[in-house]
Design an enzyme around this catalytic site. Structure first.
Site, PDB file in Angstrom:
ATOM      1  N   ARG A  13       0.841  -1.209   0.000  1.00 45.68           N
ATOM      2  CA  ARG A  13       0.000   0.000   0.000  1.00 45.68           C
ATOM      3  C   ARG A  13       0.876   1.259   0.000  1.00 45.68           C
ATOM      4  O   ARG A  13       0.973   1.973  -0.986  1.00 45.68           O
ATOM      5  CB  ARG A  13      -0.932  -0.021   1.225  1.00 45.68           C
ATOM      6  CG  ARG A  13      -2.128   0.905   1.103  1.00 45.68           C
ATOM      7  CD  ARG A  13      -1.851   2.370   1.362  1.00 45.68           C
ATOM      8  NE  ARG A  13      -1.336   2.617   2.725  1.00 45.68           N
ATOM      9  CZ  ARG A  13      -0.879   3.788   3.133  1.00 45.68           C
ATOM     10  NH1 ARG A  13      -0.857   4.833   2.311  1.00 45.68           N
ATOM     11  NH2 ARG A  13      -0.400   3.940   4.353  1.00 45.68           N
ATOM     12  N   ASP A  14       1.574   1.507   1.099  1.00 47.29           N
ATOM     13  CA  ASP A  14       2.308   2.773   1.229  1.00 47.29           C
ATOM     14  C   ASP A  14       3.509   2.820   0.298  1.00 47.29           C
ATOM     15  O   ASP A  14       3.975   3.892  -0.074  1.00 47.29           O
ATOM     16  CB  ASP A  14       2.760   2.966   2.682  1.00 47.29           C
ATOM     17  CG  ASP A  14       3.062   4.423   3.010  1.00 47.29           C
ATOM     18  OD1 ASP A  14       2.754   5.297   2.183  1.00 47.29           O
ATOM     19  OD2 ASP A  14       3.617   4.682   4.089  1.00 47.29           O
ATOM     20  N   HIS A 206       4.638   4.387  12.892  1.00 44.28           N
ATOM     21  CA  HIS A 206       4.899   4.418  11.449  1.00 44.28           C
ATOM     22  C   HIS A 206       5.952   5.499  11.194  1.00 44.28           C
ATOM     23  O   HIS A 206       5.652   6.690  11.243  1.00 44.28           O
ATOM     24  CB  HIS A 206       3.575   4.741  10.730  1.00 44.28           C
ATOM     25  CG  HIS A 206       3.668   4.890   9.248  1.00 44.28           C
ATOM     26  ND1 HIS A 206       3.243   3.913   8.371  1.00 44.28           N
ATOM     27  CD2 HIS A 206       4.132   5.894   8.472  1.00 44.28           C
ATOM     28  CE1 HIS A 206       3.436   4.326   7.125  1.00 44.28           C
ATOM     29  NE2 HIS A 206       3.980   5.521   7.149  1.00 44.28           N
ATOM     30  N   HIS A 208       9.129   7.178   8.885  1.00 49.27           N
ATOM     31  CA  HIS A 208       9.839   7.298   7.609  1.00 49.27           C
ATOM     32  C   HIS A 208      11.307   7.596   7.916  1.00 49.27           C
ATOM     33  O   HIS A 208      11.638   8.125   8.973  1.00 49.27           O
ATOM     34  CB  HIS A 208       9.218   8.400   6.747  1.00 49.27           C
ATOM     35  CG  HIS A 208       7.975   7.949   6.039  1.00 49.27           C
ATOM     36  ND1 HIS A 208       7.761   8.134   4.698  1.00 49.27           N
ATOM     37  CD2 HIS A 208       6.887   7.289   6.510  1.00 49.27           C
ATOM     38  CE1 HIS A 208       6.585   7.623   4.366  1.00 49.27           C
ATOM     39  NE2 HIS A 208       6.026   7.109   5.440  1.00 49.27           N
ATOM     40  N   CYS A 239       6.390  10.796   0.271  1.00 51.70           N
ATOM     41  CA  CYS A 239       5.242  11.681   0.475  1.00 51.70           C
ATOM     42  C   CYS A 239       5.222  12.684  -0.663  1.00 51.70           C
ATOM     43  O   CYS A 239       6.216  13.379  -0.893  1.00 51.70           O
ATOM     44  CB  CYS A 239       5.326  12.407   1.815  1.00 51.70           C
ATOM     45  SG  CYS A 239       3.989  13.604   2.051  1.00 51.70           S
ATOM     46  N   ASN A 248       9.443   4.887   3.715  1.00 47.44           N
ATOM     47  CA  ASN A 248       9.256   4.244   5.010  1.00 47.44           C
ATOM     48  C   ASN A 248      10.572   3.648   5.500  1.00 47.44           C
ATOM     49  O   ASN A 248      11.492   3.426   4.722  1.00 47.44           O
ATOM     50  CB  ASN A 248       8.249   3.092   4.864  1.00 47.44           C
ATOM     51  CG  ASN A 248       6.847   3.576   4.582  1.00 47.44           C
ATOM     52  OD1 ASN A 248       6.065   3.794   5.496  1.00 47.44           O
ATOM     53  ND2 ASN A 248       6.529   3.777   3.310  1.00 47.44           N
TER      54      ASN A 248
END
Lengths: 305, 305
Positions: A13-14, A206, A208, A239, A248
């Site tokens: 997903r991310d 979470h 990064h 982002c 991440n």
């Protein structure tokens, strides 16, 4: 408290959402099945957002229908609104991950609405999922450690949003350092406060690695009791609002750190490295992950002649 | 104990030595003068090794003669043997940094002799420098946290080499994680033991970021009392014996971490970032440093329309 560290893999997903290339559904399914085979118990497998907003993940329903449901694995779907929640439930997602930002400016840029409107919309999602005892809800507070538009974020603001989630009946909480602005001292302080309200089993961090502090932040959170962390294979992600920001924290780098420090994760590092080494072919570029390039400590080099 | 963290900048030596391009003497001098201007109090400015072994640094004497000697700055020279020590003294180096490896195999590959022979040779260097009260000596234990050929390194082995250095009258000690195999728990344990023998003012930690743990290792060492750390602008460096290994911890990423955590370094981060952003033009490739790409936390982004 158990020392075991739970890694929730978010690359499907991310990681993939920001990639300019189309990753075919077959390859997404293969990646997710590879990840469950490597020992992950939680995988963020896709999102149910507008296909116009994130075309790279427009095949979310098909991905969820075709993955091999490994026993004991929770397949998470990111959802932005009630429509997405319905689609995720139809696709048999095990957990719905809702997102809002601690920063007003970031919430408007990312979600197209105010934070209050986000919270109001979550109410109807909670109602929708109320009769589905097999589905859990998780609420993410994005930009919890800093905002690329506003700068620093007041800790009380983050705590009050955590409490708003809890008041809605959303018991899983993620604090997200969306653009990698957190530092270890800040992490220890804020995570310590959140752990007074949320159990370690229900809290996810979470991070990064934008400024190289991702794994240091994991350790700072772990040392005050956090036990669950998002990470992406190869360190994928980023982002769109913060150019130059890397992705991440890298899953194989995190698992390698845990292995070296004697912290159990249940994840097979050699398998993970193999998966990561397949990413450049899938995506057409190198990744930020370091252990996939350097190997593990035990992968010794020949002595020069 | 003061919380101030001393960064010893090693890019002119440990960074440039592995670069395939020739960096002209003018540019080396400009880099070093830029670094002293940014607030460093210790700079490893070059080495006096065989020009055949490391052609990239063959202009060491000229570099030392042409740099602006900023008041209070210690300019360090790496030296492999007595001949190099004499050349470094002739060049007015303020400190001589000697190196041996905790690993027998690495010492033979890197220095071309046994560890015992290295130690015997250091004896004559100590004698040579004995009447130079303006020159300090530092002894580095390379592969102190792991060897790319042998694997793990016994802590007692490292401690005994530290004691051998001290017995020779070499009072500055560096523990080097030459190929980035250290983890934070190991660092806290070993550095704690070394700090029973060496004061924080005399101990330097030299970490590489090979597996993404560089800054986490700095914090682990700092938290048990270490105060001095090597770092390289842009994260330059590497190890010829460990392909795929990335370089030293990145200076601007380290200083950014300290700034964000309220740890004083005395170094001007914007100036440092400017210097780092000049490296790709100098070297012909991107560097691993992350803050130079992403900017500081306070370098905010415009809100999208």
């Amino acid at each position: 408290m158990s020392g075991r560290l739970i890694v929730q893999e978010v690359s499907p997903r991310d990681g993939l959402q920001i990639e300019p290339v189309w990753v075919p559904t077959d390859d997404k399914v293969k990646l997710i099945d590879g990840l469950s085979g490597a020992g992950f118990t939680r995988i963020e497998a896709g999102s149910f957002v507008s296909p116009k907003a994130i075309p790279a993940l427009r095949d979310g329903a098909e991905v969820f229908s075709r993955i091999r449901r490994a026993p004991g694995v929770i397949y998470v779907a990111l959802i932005p609104n009630l429509k997405g929640a319905q689609r995720a439930l139809d696709a048999q997602a095990d957990e719905l991950n809702l997102v809002l930002s601690a920063s007003h400016a970031h919430n408007r840029a990312n979600m197209g609405m105010t934070v209050e409107d986000s919270l109001a919309a979550f109410d109807s999602i909670v109602a929708l999922a109320a009769d589905r005892s097999d589905v859990s809800l998780n609420g993410t507070v994005a930009t919890a450690f800093g905002c690329p538009f506003q700068g620093s974020i007041d800790e009380d603001r983050v705590l009050s949003l955590v409490e708003r989630y809890l008041a809605l009946g959303i018991t899983g909480i993620t604090l997200a350092d969306t653009t990698g602005m957190a530092n270890p001292r800040q992490v220890a302080r804020l995570v310590g406060k959140v752990l007074e309200r949320v159990s370690p089993q229900a809290l996810t961090l979470h991070f990064h690695n934008t400024r190289g502090l991702g794994l240091a932040n994991v350790l700072a959170a772990y040392d005050v009791g956090a036990r669950r962390f998002d990470a992406a294979l190869g360190g994928l992600g980023g982002c769109p609002f913060a150019p130059g920001a890397s992705g991440n924290i890298c899953t194989e780098d995190l698992v390698n750190m845990c292995d070296e420090m004697g912290i159990e994760t249940g994840i097979d590092l050699p398998l993970l490295i193999e998966l990561s080494r397949g990413l450049p072919q899938l995506l057409g570029h190198e990744t930020a992950g370091q252990v996939a390039k350097a190997g593990r400590n035990c992968d010794l080099h020949p002595i020069p002649a």
